[in-house]
Scaffold this motif. Structure first.
Motif, PDB file in Angstrom:
ATOM      1  N   ILE A  88       0.852  -1.191   0.000  1.00 53.33           N
ATOM      2  CA  ILE A  88       0.000   0.000   0.000  1.00 53.33           C
ATOM      3  C   ILE A  88       0.883   1.234   0.000  1.00 53.33           C
ATOM      4  O   ILE A  88       1.811   1.333   0.796  1.00 53.33           O
ATOM      5  CB  ILE A  88      -0.981   0.014   1.195  1.00 53.33           C
ATOM      6  CG1 ILE A  88      -1.753   1.344   1.232  1.00 53.33           C
ATOM      7  CG2 ILE A  88      -0.277  -0.245   2.527  1.00 53.33           C
ATOM      8  CD1 ILE A  88      -2.946   1.344   2.158  1.00 53.33           C
ATOM      9  N   GLU A  89       0.599   2.136  -0.917  1.00 51.55           N
ATOM     10  CA  GLU A  89       1.459   3.317  -1.018  1.00 51.55           C
ATOM     11  C   GLU A  89       1.142   4.285   0.118  1.00 51.55           C
ATOM     12  O   GLU A  89       0.017   4.368   0.602  1.00 51.55           O
ATOM     13  CB  GLU A  89       1.257   4.023  -2.367  1.00 51.55           C
ATOM     14  CG  GLU A  89      -0.008   4.846  -2.384  1.00 51.55           C
ATOM     15  CD  GLU A  89      -0.288   5.570  -3.694  1.00 51.55           C
ATOM     16  OE1 GLU A  89       0.276   5.209  -4.739  1.00 51.55           O
ATOM     17  OE2 GLU A  89      -1.120   6.488  -3.661  1.00 51.55           O
ATOM     18  N   ALA A  90       2.188   4.992   0.534  1.00 56.94           N
ATOM     19  CA  ALA A  90       2.001   6.018   1.564  1.00 56.94           C
ATOM     20  C   ALA A  90       2.248   7.376   0.944  1.00 56.94           C
ATOM     21  O   ALA A  90       3.060   7.505   0.034  1.00 56.94           O
ATOM     22  CB  ALA A  90       2.986   5.785   2.706  1.00 56.94           C
ATOM     23  N   PRO A  91       1.550   8.419   1.437  1.00 57.48           N
ATOM     24  CA  PRO A  91       1.896   9.769   0.995  1.00 57.48           C
ATOM     25  C   PRO A  91       3.357  10.066   1.356  1.00 57.48           C
ATOM     26  O   PRO A  91       3.940   9.393   2.214  1.00 57.48           O
ATOM     27  CB  PRO A  91       0.939  10.661   1.774  1.00 57.48           C
ATOM     28  CG  PRO A  91      -0.181   9.774   2.187  1.00 57.48           C
ATOM     29  CD  PRO A  91       0.421   8.421   2.373  1.00 57.48           C
ATOM     30  N   HIS A  92       3.906  11.087   0.739  1.00 52.53           N
ATOM     31  CA  HIS A  92       5.325  11.382   0.843  1.00 52.53           C
ATOM     32  C   HIS A  92       5.808  11.476   2.303  1.00 52.53           C
ATOM     33  O   HIS A  92       5.388  12.363   3.037  1.00 52.53           O
ATOM     34  CB  HIS A  92       5.598  12.702   0.128  1.00 52.53           C
ATOM     35  CG  HIS A  92       7.026  12.885  -0.274  1.00 52.53           C
ATOM     36  ND1 HIS A  92       7.955  11.878  -0.223  1.00 52.53           N
ATOM     37  CD2 HIS A  92       7.677  13.969  -0.735  1.00 52.53           C
ATOM     38  CE1 HIS A  92       9.120  12.332  -0.645  1.00 52.53           C
ATOM     39  NE2 HIS A  92       8.993  13.609  -0.956  1.00 52.53           N
ATOM     40  N   GLY A  93       6.645  10.551   2.690  1.00 51.72           N
ATOM     41  CA  GLY A  93       7.257  10.585   4.022  1.00 51.72           C
ATOM     42  C   GLY A  93       6.500   9.837   5.094  1.00 51.72           C
ATOM     43  O   GLY A  93       6.979   9.669   6.204  1.00 51.72           O
ATOM     44  N   ARG A  94       5.276   9.385   4.778  1.00 51.69           N
ATOM     45  CA  ARG A  94       4.423   8.824   5.841  1.00 51.69           C
ATOM     46  C   ARG A  94       4.534   7.305   5.968  1.00 51.69           C
ATOM     47  O   ARG A  94       3.739   6.688   6.675  1.00 51.69           O
ATOM     48  CB  ARG A  94       2.961   9.210   5.634  1.00 51.69           C
ATOM     49  CG  ARG A  94       2.716  10.635   5.217  1.00 51.69           C
ATOM     50  CD  ARG A  94       3.219  11.654   6.206  1.00 51.69           C
ATOM     51  NE  ARG A  94       3.130  12.977   5.611  1.00 51.69           N
ATOM     52  CZ  ARG A  94       4.005  13.953   5.779  1.00 51.69           C
ATOM     53  NH1 ARG A  94       5.062  13.775   6.555  1.00 51.69           N
ATOM     54  NH2 ARG A  94       3.849  15.118   5.186  1.00 51.69           N
ATOM     55  N   GLY A  95       5.463   6.731   5.257  1.00 55.52           N
ATOM     56  CA  GLY A  95       5.621   5.273   5.289  1.00 55.52           C
ATOM     57  C   GLY A  95       5.636   4.681   6.693  1.00 55.52           C
ATOM     58  O   GLY A  95       4.881   3.753   6.989  1.00 55.52           O
ATOM     59  N   PRO A  96       6.487   5.214   7.584  1.00 56.26           N
ATOM     60  CA  PRO A  96       6.540   4.607   8.915  1.00 56.26           C
ATOM     61  C   PRO A  96       5.217   4.725   9.688  1.00 56.26           C
ATOM     62  O   PRO A  96       4.894   3.841  10.488  1.00 56.26           O
ATOM     63  CB  PRO A  96       7.645   5.399   9.617  1.00 56.26           C
ATOM     64  CG  PRO A  96       8.495   5.930   8.493  1.00 56.26           C
ATOM     65  CD  PRO A  96       7.539   6.218   7.386  1.00 56.26           C
ATOM     66  N   ALA A  97       4.443   5.796   9.435  1.00 56.63           N
ATOM     67  CA  ALA A  97       3.140   5.930  10.100  1.00 56.63           C
ATOM     68  C   ALA A  97       2.174   4.896   9.546  1.00 56.63           C
ATOM     69  O   ALA A  97       1.461   4.208  10.292  1.00 56.63           O
ATOM     70  CB  ALA A  97       2.590   7.338   9.917  1.00 56.63           C
ATOM     71  N   MET A  98       2.159   4.784   8.224  1.00 57.63           N
ATOM     72  CA  MET A  98       1.301   3.795   7.568  1.00 57.63           C
ATOM     73  C   MET A  98       1.674   2.382   8.037  1.00 57.63           C
ATOM     74  O   MET A  98       0.812   1.573   8.381  1.00 57.63           O
ATOM     75  CB  MET A  98       1.506   3.936   6.054  1.00 57.63           C
ATOM     76  CG  MET A  98       0.680   3.035   5.206  1.00 57.63           C
ATOM     77  SD  MET A  98      -1.007   3.592   5.024  1.00 57.63           S
ATOM     78  CE  MET A  98      -0.872   4.762   3.698  1.00 57.63           C
ATOM     79  N   ALA A  99       2.975   2.109   8.062  1.00 59.38           N
ATOM     80  CA  ALA A  99       3.445   0.790   8.491  1.00 59.38           C
ATOM     81  C   ALA A  99       3.071   0.535   9.947  1.00 59.38           C
ATOM     82  O   ALA A  99       2.712  -0.578  10.327  1.00 59.38           O
ATOM     83  CB  ALA A  99       4.958   0.691   8.295  1.00 59.38           C
TER      84      ALA A  99
END
Lengths: 181, 261, 358
Positions: free
Chosen positions: B65-76
């Motif tokens: 699932i793609e995350a908005p720019h920079g939000r990967g760790p929050a999404m994860a």
């Protein structure tokens, strides 16, 4: 019927508890009710107040610009709120702490030494319940029995001995008011 | 005949869109090899970033699932907390992780979120056309530092991996490169270790990969690989930066059980 | 019937948990802190419940997106400035068709504004709020009871249409207590196939909002739009009060509608015939239902705790078939029913004078 009351005092005087227990009781008695505490920056600096609206019908605004009753537990609250009470309305004053009197002539006020009465019965923290005894005696918004039942349920069963003191405090306030009238 | 080399099962057959000489395709491949070796394809969820690797789901044959720019760790974080028995990784570039998403990275690390971050450091913003990144070398010319990065105007290269070391929530941090066969093998080992850390419930793990970007560096692929050795590793030295498996050990309890003490 | 006296913020949190919300991430901001605090205390007590106090509003909404993708009902809450920060994630959730509930306990703005009740975020809420061509379902409760009911409904709507839904209330709704009865929530019906739980032995899936090909992106936009058309057709909600013989109609929502109802009630004894139209869904807006009233009623007053935002939707709804007047109290001011009643009397007389002149 639509009755609005503001309870005001220091944080720690149980001002929000007064409003909450009254609201709870009004709800149990089948009234419409709203309870609105002051929040955020208003609470900083140690003051607390809340507005209780009780009515037969849906309550439009939980805010009150002209409350019927105001209960003040400390001096700054008297100064902040005495001008708000509706003409013909009633002020309840904790005279143990508040030494001045309202200047308005179009309202009535009652001085209840609630802190002293609470100390006499053994717990100065029950000053708010003393005041509620006086308040309910005068206003008759709810019955004393119903109020005590609500107070017990909002305080929870854990505080059994606290409830005994509160019963005493309520009775003393109620009685004090009966003698005043 | 014994098969000794092949396409990893968890790598799709699509042709990489990356530029010739780009390190992303190597990083993708070795990550997929690790997923195969650990046999976790079915329980892995990846979070691709905004950046060149935004299309990672065309290559990784795992749920993504793609995350908005920079939000990967929050999404994860959201995914892992709901599905603690899955292997969750976020794949991010230097702009994503160290600029716009530094708050999310830092706090996911600090909470000791039991996730793995694969951090591609190529010292520029790749997809947008080679602008200055927090990791750009001093003196390095980019489209937004046309005269070269000037410390007094643009600040210094950010060493995020080192910044995360003091956080008790982080468990395994290593910096690798994909500019030589030996380094690629080390990078793969590091990714495997990071995933294993997560599977053991040790907390936040991060593998930083120095990765060539010939297009934006305006170099040949070979020179890019050399530049990593000669320039980048001077500021971003390779090696294990932190390895303390027990630091952020997750109990495996649910929040309800944790709450109950 | 189990009636409890609860504060609005707590009501929303409790209703969410009862509706099966198992993930909450949020960041403290007045006047919604109690919601966050209630979640911290209670959501972890239920099986699978997760609470995270996030590092920012932006992180919170993205955590919610992740949790939603992972298959649970997820929620975040904030107040005006924090909701602005969340827009990136809300837009992304709309694009990725992820359900989720966002609560906005509005305060005075723009900027940091103040912490008093306000309705200045109507445009932001009803026009999508972030970038791109999308909408968010917006529910506007006016009582604590509705906070409970609509919060539960918000989860159902979000799931049904796979889109973010918003509870748009204000500082007064969040802070006040009223008696509430929690209804029995519906069972969640959200197909497994939309959840991302790892591919298992099967085909891997991906959830994305990035669609580089413009014709594919156009189709995605039309696909979302078709969904929004269905929502507009099926999900509008409103309440009318004393509309039967009304000659003038107040249009107001949320706290402003409470005040307006009080004002209309006060005027009940007079010979003025005033009714109230209260949209409960702000998007989709009950436009045709409102327009119906313009057949009989030719004077409308829009009342908002803003400088006039819903006013535009009322104009769009009435299409010039009636006169529209506006009364607003922005900046955190909550007028009394008496004040509004005076405004109504004044405007009523003005309009009847105009009628005589005609």
């Amino acid at each position: 019927m639509l009755v609005k009351t503001i309870f005001a005092g220091f944080g720690g005087q149980g001002v929000l508890m007064m409003g909450f227990s009254l609201s709870h009781c009004a709800m149990s008695e089948g009234y419409e009710v709203t309870f609105l505490p002051a929040y955020g920056a208003e609470m900083r600096g140690g003051t607390a107040n809340c507005t209780v609206a009780i009515g037969d019908e849906e309550i439009a605004s939980p805010i009150s610009s002209e409350p019927n009753y105001i209960v003040v537990m400390n001096t700054p609250s008297l100064y902040s709120f005495q001008n708000k009470v509706v003409s013909g309305g009633v002020l309840f004053i904790n005279s143990s702490i508040i030494k001045s009197e309202p200047r308005r002539k179009d309202i009535s006020f009652y001085k209840i030494p609630s802190s002293e009465i609470a100390e006499q019965i053994g717990n100065s923290r029950a000053s708010n319940t003393v005041m509620m005894g006086a308040f309910i005696q005068k206003t008759g918004i709810v019955s004393p029995e119903a109020y005590l039942k609500s107070l017990e349920s909002v305080m929870g069963s854990k505080k059994k001995n606290v409830m005994d003191i509160n019963r005493k405090a309520f009775a003393s306030g109620y009685e004090y008011m009966s003698r005043l009238l | 005949m014994k098969k000794v080399f092949g396409r990893p099962h968890s790598l799709k057959t699509s042709v990489f869109h990356y530029c010739p000489g780009c390190g992303h395709s190597i990083a993708h491949r070795i990550t997929c090899e690790v997923i195969d070796e650990l046999n976790i394809r079915g329980i892995t969820i990846g979070v691709p970033p905004a950046g060149c690797a935004v299309l990672a789901y065309f290559y990784f044959d795992v749920d993504m699932i793609e995350a908005p720019h920079g939000r990967g760790p929050a999404m994860a974080t959201g995914i892992k907390r709901v599905l603690p028995d899955r292997v969750v990784f976020s794949y991010q570039g230097d702009g994503d992780l160290t600029a716009i998403g530094i708050a999310e990275s830092f706090h996911a690390a600090n909470r000791g979120e039991n996730i793995t971050v694969i951090f591609i450091n190529n010292a520029v913003y790749g997809m947008t056309g080679g602008q200055l990144a927090p990791t750009t070398m001093l003196g390095q010319k980019t489209t937004t530092s046309p005269l070269g990065r000037n410390a007094s105007l643009d600040g210094y290269p950010v060493k995020l991996s080192e910044l995360l070391v003091p956080l008790p929530g982080t468990t395994y941090i290593e910096r690798c490169a994909v500019n030589s066969p030996a380094n690629i093998l080390k990078a793969k080992k590091a990714i495997k270790k990071a995933f294993q850390c997560q599977m053991e419930g040790n907390g936040f793990s991060l593998v930083e990969i120095l990765s060539p970007c010939p297009t934006n560096w305006k170099m040949s692929a070979v020179d890019s690989c050399k530049w990593i050795d000669e320039v980048m590793t001077k500021v971003f030295p390779l090696g294990v930066i932190k390895d303390t498996p027990a630091a952020g050990k997750k109990t495996g309890k649910t929040e309800k059980e944790e709450n109950a003490g | 019937m189990n009636k409890v006296l609860m504060q609005g913020n707590n009501v929303i949190a409790e209703a969410a948990i009862r509706a099966g919300c198992r993930f909450y991430a949020g960041y403290p901001i007045t006047p919604q802190n109690e919601l966050c605090e209630y979640m911290a205390e209670h959501i972890r007590k239920v099986e699978g419940g997760v609470f995270i106090q996030s590092e920012s509003e932006i992180a919170a909404i993205n955590m919610v997106a992740g949790a939603s993708a992972a298959g649970v009902r997820a929620m975040t809450s904030s107040s005006s400035p924090g909701i602005s920060l969340k827009q990136e994630g809300i837009s992304s959730m709309a694009a990725c068709e992820l359900p989720g509930v966002i609560v906005n306990i509005m305060r005075g703005g723009p900027g940091l504004g103040n912490i008093r009740p306000s309705q200045g975020d109507y445009f932001q809420a009803t026009r999508g709020g972030g970038h791109g061509d999308y909408r968010v379902i917006v529910l506007a409760p006016a009582t604590c009871q509705e906070l409970a009911d609509l919060t539960m409904d918000a989860f159902d709507l979000a799931d049904n249409y796979r889109t973010p839904a918003m509870i748009l209330a204000d500082g007064m709704m969040g802070q006040m207590m009223e008696p509430v009865v929690f209804k029995e929530p519906k069972r969640r019906q959200y197909p497994e196939r939309y959840m991302l739980k790892g591919a298992g032995e099967g085909k891997s899936r991906f959830i994305k909002g990035l669609i580089l090909d413009q014709s594919d992106m156009e189709e995605h936009n039309w696909k979302l739009d078709r969904k929004y058309q269905v929502i507009m057709k099926n999900e509008t909600r409103f309440e009318v009060y004393r509309a039967e013989d009304a000659e003038l109609m107040i249009v107001a929502y949320g706290t402003a509608a409470r005040i307006a109802k009080g004002a209309v009630k006060r005027l009940g004894d007079s010979n003025l015939k005033v009714g109230l139209f209260r949209p409960i869904t702000l998007w989709p807006y009950p436009s045709s239902e409102l327009r119906e009233f313009s057949r009989k009623i030719k004077n409308f007053i829009v009342f908002e705790m803003s400088t006039g935002q819903m006013l535009e939707d009322v104009r769009l709804a009435l299409q010039g078939f009636a006169d529209i007047d506006f009364y607003g109290r922005p900046g955190g001011v909550v007028p009394t029913p008496a004040e509004l009643a005076n405004v109504i009397i004044h405007r009523y007389k003005k309009s009847s004078k105009k009628k005589e002149l005609c």
